[in-house]
Design a protein around this motif. Structure first.
Motif, short mmCIF file in Angstrom:
data_model
loop_
_atom_site.label_atom_id
_atom_site.label_comp_id
_atom_site.label_asym_id
_atom_site.label_seq_id
_atom_site.Cartn_x
_atom_site.Cartn_y
_atom_site.Cartn_z
N PRO A 156 -8.70 16.36 -9.32
CA PRO A 156 -8.86 15.70 -10.62
C PRO A 156 -9.96 14.65 -10.57
O PRO A 156 -10.09 13.89 -9.62
CB PRO A 156 -7.49 15.04 -10.83
CG PRO A 156 -6.54 15.82 -9.98
CD PRO A 156 -7.34 16.24 -8.78
N LEU A 157 -10.77 14.64 -11.60
CA LEU A 157 -11.82 13.63 -11.79
C LEU A 157 -12.92 13.71 -10.74
O LEU A 157 -13.68 12.76 -10.58
CB LEU A 157 -11.22 12.20 -11.79
CG LEU A 157 -10.11 11.94 -12.81
CD1 LEU A 157 -9.58 10.52 -12.66
CD2 LEU A 157 -10.59 12.18 -14.22
N HIS A 158 -13.05 14.82 -10.02
CA HIS A 158 -14.13 14.87 -9.03
C HIS A 158 -15.46 14.80 -9.75
O HIS A 158 -15.75 15.62 -10.63
CB HIS A 158 -14.06 16.13 -8.19
CG HIS A 158 -15.03 16.11 -7.05
ND1 HIS A 158 -16.34 16.49 -7.20
CD2 HIS A 158 -14.90 15.68 -5.77
CE1 HIS A 158 -16.97 16.33 -6.06
NE2 HIS A 158 -16.12 15.84 -5.17
N PRO A 159 -16.33 13.84 -9.40
CA PRO A 159 -17.55 13.61 -10.18
C PRO A 159 -18.52 14.78 -10.15
O PRO A 159 -19.24 15.01 -11.13
CB PRO A 159 -18.16 12.36 -9.54
CG PRO A 159 -17.58 12.30 -8.16
CD PRO A 159 -16.19 12.86 -8.30
N VAL A 160 -18.58 15.51 -9.05
CA VAL A 160 -19.51 16.63 -8.97
C VAL A 160 -18.99 17.81 -9.79
O VAL A 160 -19.68 18.34 -10.67
CB VAL A 160 -19.76 17.06 -7.52
CG1 VAL A 160 -20.77 18.19 -7.47
CG2 VAL A 160 -20.24 15.88 -6.68
N LEU A 161 -17.77 18.25 -9.51
CA LEU A 161 -17.23 19.41 -10.20
C LEU A 161 -17.14 19.18 -11.70
O LEU A 161 -17.42 20.09 -12.49
CB LEU A 161 -15.84 19.74 -9.64
CG LEU A 161 -15.77 20.15 -8.16
CD1 LEU A 161 -14.35 20.51 -7.80
CD2 LEU A 161 -16.71 21.31 -7.87
#
Length: 337
Positions: A156-161
């Motif tokens: 959740p909230l991974h900046p890249v993905l």
């Protein structure tokens, strides 16, 4: 021990803040654990077109076990058109690499064909060989590609993905990446034909390396007016701040200290973060720390207190509260899953 991210205190500056976009891409991916394979060689002849499989069917096909499936195609011969259901038409030619970060529905091939054949109907029966082969088309001009996939935890909230567009076309243009891709494909085909890829460490890591290098190239090709995490890497202010956060996630950052590292005022840095990433700098820092923590929980035997300290939290309790608030489950439950 530093306090939790919401209550950081000022600290003196430490290392240099210069970092290339390539370095930042690699750092941005380091909290993700990838696995994948080059699994298919496709030979087409004009006219041809296929309709992609649904995301659920793709997940079952590659046994994703709930992980995100990133599909990619390395176009080695001919040309075709890709049309996404979400909108967008893209032309592909030999040498291009097409990446679908979330396996979005699309059609590929000759746009004049009204009813593309379902891709699932073209797939050979399982179990597949090291690199299976499909052939389809009307016998005209040839086109070919190598297909692969990557699996990763969809944190959740991974900046890249979260910032990746539904489709990415990388056009190496004959530089070092093009030579590396060509050599890698030749190696993969040779290994598959000689039945040696099982246990080959290069074959196991090849999809991950390819994806990383393509992201680096994609950043370099981004138009100046783009937004999102990849575009932010090239911004002088946001890029410096991201480099500092990524290199020292446990450091007791404040907005003032980050602005100092970025050689900008606090208001300018805050505005730039919101423009590119849609969030404040300290919110990004919290998200980044929790991504690192999530990876460490899944890949190490460190205690919750050790994980909390490694990502900048002053206590296990404050870390657990922040983790559950952002991820939706407690750290121990995430680890057991």
């Amino acid at each position: 021990m530093p306090a939790q991210p919401e209550d950081l205190t000022d600290q003196p500056a430490t290392p240099a803040d210069g970092a290339s976009s390539d370095q930042l891409v690699r750092e941005g991916l380091r909290c993700l654990q990838f696995s994948g394979a080059l699994f298919l060689r496709a030979s087409f002849s004009a006219p041809w077109a296929y309709r992609s499989a649904e995301a659920r069917a793709i997940s079952e096909m590659v046994r994703s076990a709930g992980r995100r499936v990133i599909m990619f195609h390395i176009f080695t011969e001919g040309q075709c058109r890709v049309q996404l259901d979400r909108g967008g038409i893209h032309e592909l030619r030999a040498g291009d690499i097409a990446i679908f970060p979330d396996s979005d529905n699309h059609s590929m091939g000759d746009p004049a064909i009204e009813r593309p054949v379902p891709a699932i109907d073209l797939m050979p029966p399982q179990p597949w060989g090291p690199v299976s082969v499909i052939r389809h088309g009307g016998g005209g001009a040839p086109s070919s590609m190598i297909c692969g996939y990557l699996l990763c935890d969809d944190l959740p909230l991974h900046p890249v993905l979260a910032s990746l567009p539904p489709f990415m076309r990388v056009r190496p243009s004959g530089g070092p990446l093009a030579k590396w891709v060509e050599a890698s494909i030749h190696y993969a085909i040779h290994a598959a034909e000689s039945r040696e890829p099982v246990g080959d460490p290069l074959m196991q890591r090849l999809p991950e390396l390819l994806f990383t290098e393509c992201l680096c190239e994609f950043v370099r090709q981004q138009p100046a007016d783009e937004t999102g995490w990849l575009a932010a890497l090239r911004d002088a202010v946001v890029g410096r701040a991201l480099a500092s956060m990524h290199r020292e996630p446990a450091y007791a950052w404040t907005l003032q200290e980050l602005a100092k590292r970025a050689a900008a005022s606090r208001s300018v840095m805050d505005d730039r973060f919101r423009e590119y990433l849609g969030m404040a700098p300290m919110s990004y820092l919290t998200s980044w720390r929790l991504q690192l923590a999530a990876r460490q929980l899944r890949t190490s035997d460190a205690t919750l207190a050790e994980v909390a300290g490694a990502v900048g939290y002053g206590s296990e309790a404050s870390f657990s509260r922040a983790f559950k608030r952002h991820v939706g489950v407690a750290p121990g439950e995430w680890r057991r899953a």
